[in-house]
Design a protein around this motif. Structure first.
Motif, short mmCIF file in Angstrom:
data_model
loop_
_atom_site.label_atom_id
_atom_site.label_comp_id
_atom_site.label_asym_id
_atom_site.label_seq_id
_atom_site.Cartn_x
_atom_site.Cartn_y
_atom_site.Cartn_z
N PRO A 1 -18.41 96.75 89.47
CA PRO A 1 -19.43 97.80 89.54
C PRO A 1 -20.55 97.47 90.51
O PRO A 1 -21.03 96.35 90.56
CB PRO A 1 -19.95 97.89 88.10
N GLU A 2 -20.93 98.49 91.28
CA GLU A 2 -22.04 98.35 92.22
C GLU A 2 -23.32 98.95 91.65
O GLU A 2 -24.34 98.96 92.32
CB GLU A 2 -21.70 99.01 93.55
N GLY A 3 -23.25 99.48 90.44
CA GLY A 3 -24.41 100.09 89.82
C GLY A 3 -24.23 100.18 88.33
O GLY A 3 -23.16 99.91 87.80
N GLY B 1 -12.40 109.56 94.71
CA GLY B 1 -13.52 109.90 93.85
C GLY B 1 -14.82 109.36 94.41
O GLY B 1 -14.83 108.42 95.19
N ASN B 2 -15.92 109.99 94.03
CA ASN B 2 -17.25 109.60 94.53
C ASN B 2 -17.62 108.17 94.19
O ASN B 2 -18.41 107.55 94.89
CB ASN B 2 -18.32 110.55 93.99
N LEU C 1 -9.43 105.91 86.22
CA LEU C 1 -10.08 104.60 86.15
C LEU C 1 -11.51 104.81 85.68
O LEU C 1 -12.25 105.60 86.28
CB LEU C 1 -10.08 103.94 87.52
N ILE C 2 -11.89 104.13 84.61
CA ILE C 2 -13.26 104.25 84.11
C ILE C 2 -13.77 102.87 83.73
O ILE C 2 -13.03 102.03 83.25
CB ILE C 2 -13.34 105.23 82.92
N GLY C 3 -15.03 102.68 84.00
CA GLY C 3 -15.68 101.43 83.63
C GLY C 3 -17.17 101.64 83.61
O GLY C 3 -17.69 102.63 84.13
N GLU C 4 -17.86 100.72 82.99
CA GLU C 4 -19.32 100.82 82.92
C GLU C 4 -19.92 99.57 83.50
O GLU C 4 -19.53 98.46 83.15
CB GLU C 4 -19.79 101.01 81.48
N GLY C 5 -20.86 99.76 84.41
CA GLY C 5 -21.59 98.63 84.96
C GLY C 5 -22.83 98.37 84.13
O GLY C 5 -23.58 99.28 83.83
N ALA C 6 -23.00 97.14 83.71
CA ALA C 6 -24.18 96.75 82.95
C ALA C 6 -25.06 95.92 83.87
O ALA C 6 -24.72 94.79 84.20
CB ALA C 6 -23.80 95.97 81.70
N TRP D 1 -16.38 106.38 87.45
CA TRP D 1 -15.06 106.97 87.32
C TRP D 1 -14.45 107.21 88.70
O TRP D 1 -15.14 107.60 89.64
CB TRP D 1 -15.17 108.30 86.57
N ALA D 2 -13.15 106.99 88.79
CA ALA D 2 -12.38 107.29 89.99
C ALA D 2 -10.92 107.45 89.57
O ALA D 2 -10.60 107.38 88.38
CB ALA D 2 -12.53 106.20 91.04
#
Length: 188
Positions: free
Chosen positions: A91-93, A60-61, A117-122, A98-99
């Protein structure tokens, strides 16, 4: 005359079968100072033959935000055996990322099983406006003032501890008290 089928030999024979659980992992929101977050999923051999797992790869991107630190590569699971796989999210951003972790095996019915796989970068993100700051034409011996707006365009609290001026001929004439704390979408 009665003919009985053996329960040890199901209709599909000795084919390998795979089960992956869970197939969706939500890492939640991870702040920039939280450090990496780890979650796991299991791969199980549910058939009556050895399951050959060829590889587990992140695709994934936005895959660079997810890693499998102890990726076992290719391995064999006997019937009934399981392997736990750890995935790390760093997270890098900002925003939603998502990947997929794709498990490749010799299960003839499911040779590839994706784990979403999903996550949020804060993260805070500073936007300076205008950028670049253009003073235009200014006559020798005259001064010209311009205003700069600082905006937090990220999704976490931004703290500015210092501001440095370039020096002659440019000087900061006024500045909010430091540290400047900006919540998401707040300007100073």
């Amino acid at each position: 005359e009665f003919k009985l089928n053996s329960l040890n030999q199901p209709e599909n024979g000795d084919q390998p079968e795979i089960a992956v659980n869970p197939t969706f992992i939500d890492f939640g929101t991870v702040r920039s100072n939280d450090g990496p977050v780890a979650r796991t999923f299991n791969i199980e051999s549910t058939g009556f033959a050895n399951l050959n797992v060829d590889s587990i790869e992140i695709v994934g991107n936005e895959g660079m935000n997810f890693t499998i630190p102890n990726n076992p590569g290719a391995f064999v699971l006997p019937p009934g055996a399981a392997e736990t796989i750890t995935v790390v999210f760093e997270p890098e951003g900002p925003d939603g990322l998502w990947a997929q972790a794709v498990v490749n095996s010799d299960d003839p019915d499911h040779p590839q099983i994706p784990v979403d796989l999903i996550g949020e970068g804060a993260m805070p993100e500073l936007m300076i406006n205008p950028d670049p700051l253009n003073f235009g034409n200014t006559y020798v011996g005259c001064t010209k003032e311009n205003l700069v707006t600082l905006t937090n365009v990220g999704n976490d609290t931004l703290e500015i501890y210092s501001v440095t001026e370039m020096g002659s001929p440019f000087y900061i004439t006024s500045l909010d008290a430091l540290p400047i704390v900006l919540e998401p979408a707040e300007t100073s």
